[in-house]
Design an enzyme around this catalytic site. Sequence first.
Site, PDB file in Angstrom:
ATOM      1  N   ARG A 148      28.132 -44.588 -28.050  1.00  0.00           N
ATOM      2  CA  ARG A 148      29.514 -44.218 -28.381  1.00  0.00           C
ATOM      3  C   ARG A 148      29.959 -42.930 -27.699  1.00  0.00           C
ATOM      4  O   ARG A 148      31.021 -42.874 -27.073  1.00  0.00           O
ATOM      5  CB  ARG A 148      29.661 -44.051 -29.903  1.00  0.00           C
ATOM      6  CG  ARG A 148      29.736 -45.341 -30.670  1.00  0.00           C
ATOM      7  CD  ARG A 148      29.019 -45.200 -32.003  1.00  0.00           C
ATOM      8  NE  ARG A 148      27.595 -45.131 -31.758  1.00  0.00           N
ATOM      9  CZ  ARG A 148      26.803 -46.203 -31.756  1.00  0.00           C
ATOM     10  NH1 ARG A 148      27.284 -47.357 -32.109  1.00  0.00           N
ATOM     11  NH2 ARG A 148      25.528 -46.112 -31.442  1.00  0.00           N
ATOM     12  N   THR A 149      29.182 -41.872 -27.854  1.00  0.00           N
ATOM     13  CA  THR A 149      29.638 -40.548 -27.402  1.00  0.00           C
ATOM     14  C   THR A 149      29.805 -40.524 -25.882  1.00  0.00           C
ATOM     15  O   THR A 149      30.832 -40.085 -25.361  1.00  0.00           O
ATOM     16  CB  THR A 149      28.646 -39.460 -27.869  1.00  0.00           C
ATOM     17  OG1 THR A 149      28.372 -39.667 -29.256  1.00  0.00           O
ATOM     18  CG2 THR A 149      29.219 -38.079 -27.673  1.00  0.00           C
ATOM     19  N   LYS A 154      11.473 -34.447 -11.491  1.00  0.00           N
ATOM     20  CA  LYS A 154      10.541 -33.804 -10.526  1.00  0.00           C
ATOM     21  C   LYS A 154      10.252 -32.367 -10.923  1.00  0.00           C
ATOM     22  O   LYS A 154       9.717 -31.596 -10.137  1.00  0.00           O
ATOM     23  CB  LYS A 154      11.157 -33.819  -9.124  1.00  0.00           C
ATOM     24  CG  LYS A 154      11.408 -35.197  -8.555  1.00  0.00           C
ATOM     25  CD  LYS A 154      12.050 -35.070  -7.176  1.00  0.00           C
ATOM     26  CE  LYS A 154      12.620 -36.382  -6.705  1.00  0.00           C
ATOM     27  NZ  LYS A 154      13.575 -36.193  -5.606  1.00  0.00           N
ATOM     28  N   ARG A 168      24.449 -33.617 -23.987  1.00  0.00           N
ATOM     29  CA  ARG A 168      23.644 -34.039 -25.142  1.00  0.00           C
ATOM     30  C   ARG A 168      22.192 -33.730 -24.814  1.00  0.00           C
ATOM     31  O   ARG A 168      21.720 -34.036 -23.711  1.00  0.00           O
ATOM     32  CB  ARG A 168      23.811 -35.528 -25.437  1.00  0.00           C
ATOM     33  CG  ARG A 168      22.776 -36.013 -26.460  1.00  0.00           C
ATOM     34  CD  ARG A 168      23.038 -37.377 -26.993  1.00  0.00           C
ATOM     35  NE  ARG A 168      24.201 -37.390 -27.870  1.00  0.00           N
ATOM     36  CZ  ARG A 168      24.535 -38.417 -28.645  1.00  0.00           C
ATOM     37  NH1 ARG A 168      23.792 -39.504 -28.650  1.00  0.00           N
ATOM     38  NH2 ARG A 168      25.608 -38.368 -29.392  1.00  0.00           N
ATOM     39  N   HIS A 212      27.008 -31.725 -33.839  1.00  0.00           N
ATOM     40  CA  HIS A 212      27.666 -32.785 -33.064  1.00  0.00           C
ATOM     41  C   HIS A 212      29.167 -32.618 -33.338  1.00  0.00           C
ATOM     42  O   HIS A 212      29.777 -33.384 -34.080  1.00  0.00           O
ATOM     43  CB  HIS A 212      27.149 -34.149 -33.538  1.00  0.00           C
ATOM     44  CG  HIS A 212      27.479 -35.302 -32.640  1.00  0.00           C
ATOM     45  ND1 HIS A 212      28.382 -35.227 -31.602  1.00  0.00           N
ATOM     46  CD2 HIS A 212      27.032 -36.595 -32.645  1.00  0.00           C
ATOM     47  CE1 HIS A 212      28.467 -36.404 -31.008  1.00  0.00           C
ATOM     48  NE2 HIS A 212      27.655 -37.246 -31.613  1.00  0.00           N
TER      49      HIS A 212
HETATM   50  N1   CP Z   1      27.645 -41.252 -33.175  1.00  0.00           N
HETATM   51  C1   CP Z   1      26.906 -41.094 -32.060  1.00  0.00           C
HETATM   52  O1   CP Z   1      26.623 -39.968 -31.631  1.00  0.00           O
HETATM   53  O2   CP Z   1      26.543 -42.258 -31.457  1.00  0.00           O
HETATM   54  P1   CP Z   1      25.790 -42.352 -30.046  1.00  0.00           P
HETATM   55  O3   CP Z   1      24.402 -41.811 -30.262  1.00  0.00           O
HETATM   56  O4   CP Z   1      25.827 -43.795 -29.670  1.00  0.00           O
HETATM   57  O5   CP Z   1      26.549 -41.484 -29.077  1.00  0.00           O
END
Ligand code: CP
Length: 319
Positions: free
Chosen positions: A65-66, A93, A115, A149
Amino acid sequence: MRHPQLRPDGELQHLLSIDGLSREMIHRILDTASSFVGVSERDVKKVPLLRGKSVFNLFFENSTRTRTTFEIAAKRLSADVVNLNINTSSTSKGESLLDTIDNLAAMDADMFIVRHSQSGAPYMIAQHLNEMRGDAVSVINAGDGRHSHPTQGLLDMYTIRHFKGDFTRLRVAVVGDVLHSRVARSDIQALSILGVPDLRVIGPLTLVPEGIESMGARACTDMREGLRDVDVIIMLRLQNERMRGALLPSAQEYFKQYGLTREKLALARPDAIVMHPGPMNRGVEIESAVADCPQAVILDQVRFGIAVRMAVMSMLGAH
Ligand code: CP
């Protein structure tokens, strides 16, 4: 002291956490997102706000999603988007994270979406870029370890405001593995900043962080008691990848105690909404019939995520 994500004038340079955002700033982001929902409903789903800007998606941890909604959001703002494939990049590497960032910054990156499994990685990158490039480059935290998040927190607030309106009258329950959940932490911080008067955290003692009361929430180990009369239920996934040792007897036992079934949902207000950030494990934290019922707004969360991410990116890119 000024939060590291803010410019001297109080505007956002980075988005690293919900912590540090004022109630006014959160509502401004949600109001800006409202204007972008309409863009996503048009035939031509584009506005030129980030034309000529380069956005780099750096996902060192898996995402559906993100990552995808950030890419869609950036493209709808007319940015050029680069998705670095971490598995085939030179990080395999031995190149360090900050060397990778320096090299991408040399390609005139304007914004990094990061992320990472390590809590604090986006902070470290933002601080490094501030030292190397002043305030020219922005970083958005797309989820770091169990820490934060923020765009998920904001899209969850957008969803709640859309369906429920005034935060200051709501009863909200966050259910499940709060201990390992960056989404829970961001949601609880945002709900608290927005003035939710009755915020409950429901889960086994092993999955509720100590001192949750200091975040404005009340801990409850009995799901039936905790769900009574709530307006909003936020279900969480068991974050098995972040658990050290067995914190639960079994997935079946967990579902029996804390899985959201139709019978338990009936304890909430009849118009309660059911949320889940995904990925969702049917039959572990949520019954399939609940995930697909009219009260579930799980796919609305995903849809609103595009507009919320457009809002954040456009605000960061405005400087
Ligand atoms: N909600 C969420 O962070 O989903 P993903 O891990 O698919 O990005």
